[in-house]
Scaffold this motif. Structure first.
Motif, short mmCIF file in Angstrom:
data_model
loop_
_atom_site.label_atom_id
_atom_site.label_comp_id
_atom_site.label_asym_id
_atom_site.label_seq_id
_atom_site.Cartn_x
_atom_site.Cartn_y
_atom_site.Cartn_z
N LEU A 1 12.02 18.84 -2.69
CA LEU A 1 13.40 18.04 -2.93
C LEU A 1 12.71 16.60 -2.88
O LEU A 1 12.97 16.09 -3.98
CB LEU A 1 14.09 17.38 -1.65
N TYR A 2 10.96 16.19 -2.46
CA TYR A 2 10.70 14.46 -2.46
C TYR A 2 9.31 15.21 -3.73
O TYR A 2 9.55 13.80 -4.61
CB TYR A 2 9.71 14.88 -1.23
N TYR A 3 9.08 15.84 -4.46
CA TYR A 3 7.85 16.23 -5.50
C TYR A 3 8.42 16.93 -6.72
O TYR A 3 8.06 16.73 -7.18
CB TYR A 3 7.19 16.66 -4.64
N LYS A 4 9.53 17.57 -6.36
CA LYS A 4 9.69 18.71 -7.48
C LYS A 4 8.47 19.58 -7.82
O LYS A 4 7.77 20.12 -7.32
CB LYS A 4 10.72 17.99 -8.84
N ASP A 5 8.48 19.68 -8.82
CA ASP A 5 7.25 20.31 -9.74
C ASP A 5 5.79 19.71 -9.47
O ASP A 5 4.65 20.31 -9.94
CB ASP A 5 7.21 21.15 -10.98
N ASN A 6 5.89 18.75 -9.02
CA ASN A 6 4.26 18.28 -9.34
C ASN A 6 3.65 18.30 -7.93
O ASN A 6 2.61 17.60 -7.57
CB ASN A 6 4.53 16.72 -9.06
N ALA B 1 22.49 17.35 -8.08
CA ALA B 1 21.10 16.15 -7.32
C ALA B 1 20.00 15.77 -8.29
O ALA B 1 19.84 16.27 -9.04
CB ALA B 1 21.65 16.38 -5.11
N ASP B 2 19.14 15.19 -7.00
CA ASP B 2 17.62 15.29 -7.98
C ASP B 2 16.58 14.94 -7.09
O ASP B 2 15.71 14.33 -7.02
CB ASP B 2 17.45 14.29 -8.79
N GLY B 3 17.37 15.61 -5.68
CA GLY B 3 16.04 15.76 -4.36
C GLY B 3 15.77 13.78 -3.68
O GLY B 3 17.56 12.97 -3.77
N CYS B 4 15.02 13.49 -3.22
CA CYS B 4 14.75 12.30 -2.06
C CYS B 4 13.74 11.88 -2.65
O CYS B 4 12.49 12.11 -2.81
CB CYS B 4 15.04 13.17 -0.44
N TYR B 5 13.44 10.29 -2.17
CA TYR B 5 12.95 9.73 -2.34
C TYR B 5 11.98 9.11 -1.06
O TYR B 5 11.80 9.49 0.19
CB TYR B 5 13.69 8.02 -1.84
N ILE B 6 10.28 10.00 -1.66
CA ILE B 6 9.34 9.86 -0.26
C ILE B 6 9.13 8.60 0.36
O ILE B 6 8.58 8.57 1.03
CB ILE B 6 7.71 10.44 -1.05
N ASN B 7 9.55 7.45 0.02
CA ASN B 7 9.88 6.15 0.58
C ASN B 7 10.51 5.97 2.04
O ASN B 7 10.32 5.55 2.10
CB ASN B 7 9.40 5.17 -0.18
N GLY C 1 0.75 -1.17 -0.33
CA GLY C 1 0.45 0.11 0.36
C GLY C 1 1.02 1.51 -0.12
O GLY C 1 1.28 2.18 -0.46
N GLY C 2 1.64 1.66 1.57
CA GLY C 2 2.27 2.59 1.00
C GLY C 2 3.95 2.62 -0.44
O GLY C 2 4.42 3.97 -0.66
N HIS C 3 4.09 1.52 -0.21
CA HIS C 3 5.67 1.17 -1.27
C HIS C 3 5.26 1.64 -2.52
O HIS C 3 5.57 2.79 -3.62
CB HIS C 3 5.64 -0.23 -1.13
N VAL C 4 4.12 0.89 -3.22
CA VAL C 4 3.47 1.79 -4.03
C VAL C 4 3.23 3.33 -4.43
O VAL C 4 3.44 4.14 -5.71
CB VAL C 4 2.29 0.96 -5.16
N ALA C 5 2.47 3.91 -3.49
CA ALA C 5 1.85 5.13 -3.27
C ALA C 5 2.91 6.26 -3.55
O ALA C 5 3.06 7.05 -4.00
CB ALA C 5 0.35 5.28 -2.28
N GLY C 6 4.44 5.72 -3.40
CA GLY C 6 5.45 6.49 -3.14
C GLY C 6 6.31 6.23 -4.90
O GLY C 6 7.23 6.95 -4.57
N GLY C 7 6.18 5.09 -5.18
CA GLY C 7 6.43 4.95 -6.21
C GLY C 7 7.33 3.20 -6.68
O GLY C 7 6.63 2.73 -7.60
N ALA D 1 -2.39 10.92 -8.15
CA ALA D 1 -1.95 10.73 -7.12
C ALA D 1 -1.31 9.90 -5.90
O ALA D 1 -0.13 10.21 -5.37
CB ALA D 1 -2.86 11.74 -6.03
N HIS D 2 -1.59 8.55 -6.51
CA HIS D 2 -0.87 7.40 -5.64
C HIS D 2 0.05 6.87 -6.82
O HIS D 2 -0.19 5.47 -6.53
CB HIS D 2 -2.20 6.58 -5.36
N THR D 3 0.63 7.94 -7.27
CA THR D 3 1.42 7.02 -8.40
C THR D 3 3.29 7.37 -8.02
O THR D 3 4.02 8.18 -9.29
CB THR D 3 1.70 7.31 -9.95
N GLY D 4 3.02 8.27 -6.67
CA GLY D 4 4.20 8.70 -6.11
C GLY D 4 3.78 9.87 -4.88
O GLY D 4 5.06 10.45 -5.44
N GLY D 5 2.69 10.48 -5.00
CA GLY D 5 2.33 10.82 -4.06
C GLY D 5 2.42 10.84 -3.02
O GLY D 5 2.79 11.63 -1.80
N GLY D 6 3.09 9.65 -2.36
CA GLY D 6 3.25 9.31 -0.95
C GLY D 6 2.32 9.12 -0.07
O GLY D 6 1.04 9.25 -0.22
N GLY D 7 2.38 8.26 0.76
CA GLY D 7 1.11 7.93 1.26
C GLY D 7 0.42 8.96 3.01
O GLY D 7 1.22 8.80 3.38
N GLY D 8 -0.55 8.24 3.13
CA GLY D 8 -0.79 8.85 4.43
C GLY D 8 -1.47 10.37 3.37
O GLY D 8 -1.49 11.20 4.89
#
Length: 548
Positions: free
Chosen positions: A517-522, A490-496, A173-179, A228-235
């Motif tokens: 850092l986590y979402y850039k322009d999104n 660099a290119d930021g951080c991974y939300i998971n 659930g959380g893994h995929v929501a974060g990418g 939003a659930h293809t990398g927007g993070g869980g919760g």
């Protein structure tokens, strides 16, 4: 005492850099036939009732999280077994003004679930079915299913998989929501790239809860919720109860052809570098070689998209040091033309000129599922109190940055035997998707770096967290202590791998907000989606998406 993962280094079997991560009004699509069996959560079964302090099950749930720095003690847990139970729980909480957190695998690296502001934790561990849904022409997976169980069921039933991570017990659930990325992502993209639809339980402005199914179909009026659930993070937006997976471009209704087919066999190798002789110059060459190889060989058309490699840099131990400074591990699709030669060239390129004679246990050929199991065993070896940081890289670390790594890894100002920095392969197919096509914005990195520390003694928290903070800040000293996208390679951080320091001006002095850092322009689009789907702010955490 030598930890389990370090014993794997000695044996030459350590194979992962784990340390070292819907339509309104539509009825939820029922789970179809062909459901494969699932485990039930450890020690607790649900049914939709509240589990409160004083109930013997409460303590089991309170301590279920993997990061032992945190214990969740809400007013109640709700162990859900169906979407309807989740709808009921969210509706009750929304109308009473309670903050809600959701947990599937319990692997969060920050205290999002244990936050005292959270009054209800919805635990999805019992929702773990995997099924083919003919109505969707997609494979349905409930959010509480754990990665290794998912891989096993997909592979045993249909011979397919998802390009997700390497921790066996992470909830999907959380893994995929974060990418979600892993050993097959250079060839197949991130796991979220294969999401066709998602079911989310949301609450409206009046506190009414419902389950909504959003798809990637262009005409779906709720496509934004899918996005939003293809990398927007869980919760952030609601409770994901299930996903449907079908790869873009897949046709027909045979589940054996709707998701990626993994390699039949893997060539696996490891190169172990002793601590003796690993001075600054040698470390510069080793880490630089790894980064420069990935700069040259991470295009989607590269013959090396079937290769996943990692370089794990180990901290110096205070006692019982087994004498290892670094481990380079590699997995290659054994079915590639000249696979052995590709592997040999890679190993030569990333170890050439280091000036330290390594121990090379040799190359083994194993079935893909066996190699995947070995990855999960290594990744999950370290347990305890943890702190993690991450960075996407577009190019190799500089000599100055590598010197900073060397200084801190060689120091004794922390008490952990399990501190490390792991550089892992990225790029390939991941970078063929536009940065705004999904919520996963990091689409031009070639390496992902994981800074991690694990220890056991609560009294050593400040010492071990401080050490990791200082190292990370020094590595990114020229960009304000954080990996700012577009600066310094660099290119930021991974939300998971959430890290509250990214929102703390003491540790992020870049002037760049954490969400970039986590979402850039999104991020702006995520904010708009948040405002629509969670108007009462039922869901949220310290790195949560804020509405416009």
């Amino acid at each position: 005492m030598t930890t389990p993962s370090r014993r794997r280094f000695v044996a030459g079997t350590f194979t992962v850099g784990a340390a070292g991560l819907l339509g309104a009004g539509m009825s939820p699509v029922p789970a179809a036939a062909a459901t494969t069996g699932g485990h039930r959560g450890p020690g607790v079964t649900g049914g939709g009732a509240d589990i409160t302090p004083g109930d013997p099950r409460y303590e089991v749930l309170a301590t279920r999280g993997r990061n032992k720095r945190f214990t969740a003690r809400p007013a109640a847990f709700r162990v859900a077994t169906t979407t309807e139970e989740v709808v009921r729980a969210v509706g009750e909480a929304a109308r009473s003004g309670q903050r809600v957190a959701v947990r599937s695998g319990g692997h969060c690296y920050e205290n999002f679930v244990g936050d005292p502001a959270v009054r209800l934790v919805i635990d999805l561990g019992d929702m773990n079915a995997v099924a083919y849904d003919p109505r969707m022409r997609a494979v349905m997976i409930e959010s509480g299913a754990r990665l290794m169980d998912v891989y096993r069921r997909l592979y045993d039933t249909w011979g397919v998989t998802l390009p997700g991570g390497a921790s066996a017990t992470v909830g999907i659930g959380g893994h995929v929501a974060g990418g979600g990325y892993g050993a097959l992502s250079r060839r197949f993209g991130v796991a979220a790239d294969h999401v066709y639809a998602v079911e989310v339980v949301v609450a409206d402005a009046a506190g009414r809860a419902r389950a909504v199914v959003a798809t990637r179909e262009p005409e779906d009026p709720h496509r934004d919720l899918w996005w939003a659930h293809t990398g927007g993070g869980g919760g952030n937006f609601g409770v994901v109860t299930r996903y449907w997976f079908r790869s873009p471009g897949a046709t027909g209704d045979d589940p054996a052809h709707l998701l990626p087919r993994p390699p039949a066999e893997i060539l696996s190798s490891a190169v172990i570098f002793p601590r003796e002789g690993m001075d600054r110059a040698a470390m510069r060459r080793l880490v630089g070689d790894f980064g420069r190889w990935h700069e040259r060989n991470s295009g989607a058309g590269s013959p090396y998209t079937g290769l996943y490699g990692g370089l794990v840099l180990l901290s110096r131990l205070r006692e019982n040091d087994p004498g290892h400074s670094a481990v380079s591990f590699t997995h290659v699709d054994a079915g590639l033309p000249d696979a052995e030669r590709l592997l040999e060239r890679y190993v030569t390129a990333v170890t050439e000129g280091v000036g330290v004679t390594p121990y090379v246990p040799g190359t083994v050929r194993v079935p893909w599922f066996t190699a995947t199991t070995q990855l999960t065993e290594a990744q999950d070896a370290e347990k305890g109190r943890q702190k993690i940081k991450s960075a996407y890289l577009r190019r190799s670390l500089t000599d100055r940055q590598i010197d900073a790594l060397f200084t801190h890894l060689d120091s004794a100002d922390h008490g952990s035997e399990a501190a490390s920095v792991s550089l892992q392969s990225y790029g390939g197919r991941i970078n063929t998707v536009g940065s705004s096509a999904t919520a996963t914005a990091h689409r031009d990195a070639v390496v992902n770096v994981i800074f991690m520390n694990t220890w056991q003694d609560p009294d050593a928290d400040a010492e071990n967290i401080g050490w990791l903070r200082r190292m990370y800040q020094d590595v990114f000293a020229t960009t304000g202590g954080v990996p700012v996208p577009g600066r310094g390679g660099a290119d930021g951080c991974y939300i998971n791998y959430p890290d509250l320091d990214m929102a703390d001006p003491e540790w992020n002095t870049s002037g760049v907000p954490w969400h970039r850092l986590y979402y850039k322009d999104n991020y702006a689009r995520l904010q708009r989606i948040k405002a629509v789907w969670d108007p009462r702010q039922v869901f949220g955490h310290d790195l949560g998406v804020r509405p416009v």
